[in-house]
Write a protein that holds these residues in place. Structure first.
Motif, PDB file in Angstrom:
ATOM      1  N   GLU A 100       0.854  -1.179   0.000  1.00 27.27           N
ATOM      2  CA  GLU A 100       0.000   0.000   0.000  1.00 27.27           C
ATOM      3  C   GLU A 100       0.896   1.237   0.000  1.00 27.27           C
ATOM      4  O   GLU A 100       1.202   1.802   1.035  1.00 27.27           O
ATOM      5  CB  GLU A 100      -0.935  -0.020   1.209  1.00 27.27           C
TER       6      GLU A 100
ATOM      7  N   MET B  70      -6.880   2.064  -1.288  1.00 33.12           N
ATOM      8  CA  MET B  70      -6.539   3.128  -0.357  1.00 33.12           C
ATOM      9  C   MET B  70      -6.090   4.408  -1.056  1.00 33.12           C
ATOM     10  O   MET B  70      -5.434   4.356  -2.105  1.00 33.12           O
ATOM     11  CB  MET B  70      -5.440   2.668   0.596  1.00 33.12           C
TER      12      MET B  70
ATOM     13  N   CYS C  76      -6.329  -3.681  -7.702  1.00 30.51           N
ATOM     14  CA  CYS C  76      -5.710  -4.522  -6.670  1.00 30.51           C
ATOM     15  C   CYS C  76      -5.863  -5.981  -7.077  1.00 30.51           C
ATOM     16  O   CYS C  76      -6.940  -6.393  -7.526  1.00 30.51           O
ATOM     17  CB  CYS C  76      -6.379  -4.292  -5.315  1.00 30.51           C
TER      18      CYS C  76
ATOM     19  N   ARG D 252      -8.925  -1.008   3.180  1.00 32.72           N
ATOM     20  CA  ARG D 252      -7.602  -1.607   3.163  1.00 32.72           C
ATOM     21  C   ARG D 252      -7.541  -2.736   2.144  1.00 32.72           C
ATOM     22  O   ARG D 252      -8.542  -3.402   1.870  1.00 32.72           O
ATOM     23  CB  ARG D 252      -7.238  -2.172   4.548  1.00 32.72           C
ATOM     24  N   THR D 253      -6.354  -2.967   1.618  1.00 35.77           N
ATOM     25  CA  THR D 253      -6.169  -4.053   0.662  1.00 35.77           C
ATOM     26  C   THR D 253      -6.620  -5.392   1.239  1.00 35.77           C
ATOM     27  O   THR D 253      -7.322  -6.177   0.574  1.00 35.77           O
ATOM     28  CB  THR D 253      -4.689  -4.136   0.253  1.00 35.77           C
TER      29      THR D 253
ATOM     30  N   SER E 127      -2.473   4.943  -2.438  1.00 31.74           N
ATOM     31  CA  SER E 127      -2.061   4.335  -3.700  1.00 31.74           C
ATOM     32  C   SER E 127      -2.415   5.180  -4.924  1.00 31.74           C
ATOM     33  O   SER E 127      -1.981   4.864  -6.037  1.00 31.74           O
ATOM     34  CB  SER E 127      -2.713   2.950  -3.853  1.00 31.74           C
TER      35      SER E 127
END
Length: 252
Positions: free
Chosen positions: A46, A124, A188, A152-153, A127
């Motif tokens: 991130e 996020m 992602c 969040r990832t 990024s």
């Protein structure tokens, strides 16, 4: 048989399984998939700081595969770096003659075929700027905007997955309405399993970087196209590295 390696540069084994399963679902008969992650590095990537450390882990995996091809039934014909930050892709291209593709580059090139304007939705806000830099690098700034879902990832795994999906979908709808996007790019690797659902619900193309990169690398491997060593991606010259990086010293 052609073999491609799909490498998740972080240590989330859940993400590694997810991207590996997706790759195996979409490759042609006769293509084998090797899904791996490093033995050291961050749990997720991130932003710039995580990316710097994850790059070394990525290179360690490729170095080991290149050094011991006899351990595989077939040599690796291409590598997918399963991170949307395209972590370490340029360095990896210096380490192997096999083609190497990151998720962002693959997704942008595929999105441009089916839409004149599109949006990357990443988890996020941290990024957003790194991805904007990649969009510029790949020449897509006039076509693409980057937005964050505000999760969040790792929220795309486990108990938070439904919440993360809802936030992603909401931001995608905003991109379609306000940014005049005609397609959505998932920013992602951990989103790879929700692309078809989101596409059906939004009614526009949804590009998953894992799928895009896997199919591009599979094609390059089958065609026998290799990374050029005539310039920027030439093998690094031999020199000493020191401290914890001593084992990564290039041999020329």
């Amino acid at each position: 048989m052609s073999r491609i390696a799909v490498i998740n540069p972080n240590l989330s084994t859940g993400f590694t399984k997810k991207v590996g399963d997706q790759a195996k679902r979409i490759v042609a008969d006769g293509t084998a998939v090797l899904a791996l992650n490093p033995q050291f590095g961050p749990d997720s990537i991130e932003g710039y700081y995580d990316e710097a450390f994850a790059s070394v882990g990525l290179l360690s995996v490729i170095r080991d595969l290149e050094a011991a091809p006899e351990q595989l039934a077939d040599p690796v014909g291409g590598y997918v770096v399963a991170c949307f930050d395209d972590t370490g892709v340029d360095a990896a291209r210096c380490l192997t003659a096999a083609p190497v593709m990151g998720l962002c580059e693959a997704a942008l090139r595929m999105a441009a075929v089916v839409a004149s304007r599109f949006a990357i939705v990443t988890p996020m806000p941290v990024s957003v700027r790194p991805l904007e830099h990649l969009v510029s690098k790949y020449g897509a700034s006039s076509q693409c905007v980057v937005r964050a879902a505000g999760v969040r990832t790792l929220d795309f795994e486990g108990e938070n997955a439904a919440m993360a999906y809802g936030a992603l979908k909401k931001q995608a709808e905003i991109c379609l309405a306000n940014d005049h996007a005609e397609a959505i790019v998932l920013g992602c690797a951990g989103m790879t399993d929700i692309a078809q659902r989101l596409q059906a619900e939004l009614g526009v193309p949804v590009i998953d970087g894992v799928s895009a990169a896997v199919k591009m690398i599979e094609a390059l491997a089958m065609l026998g196209i290799r990374t050029s060593k005539a310039g920027a991606y030439a093998a690094p010259p031999s020199k000493a590295y020191h401290g914890v990086f001593a084992g990564f010293a290039p041999q020329g």
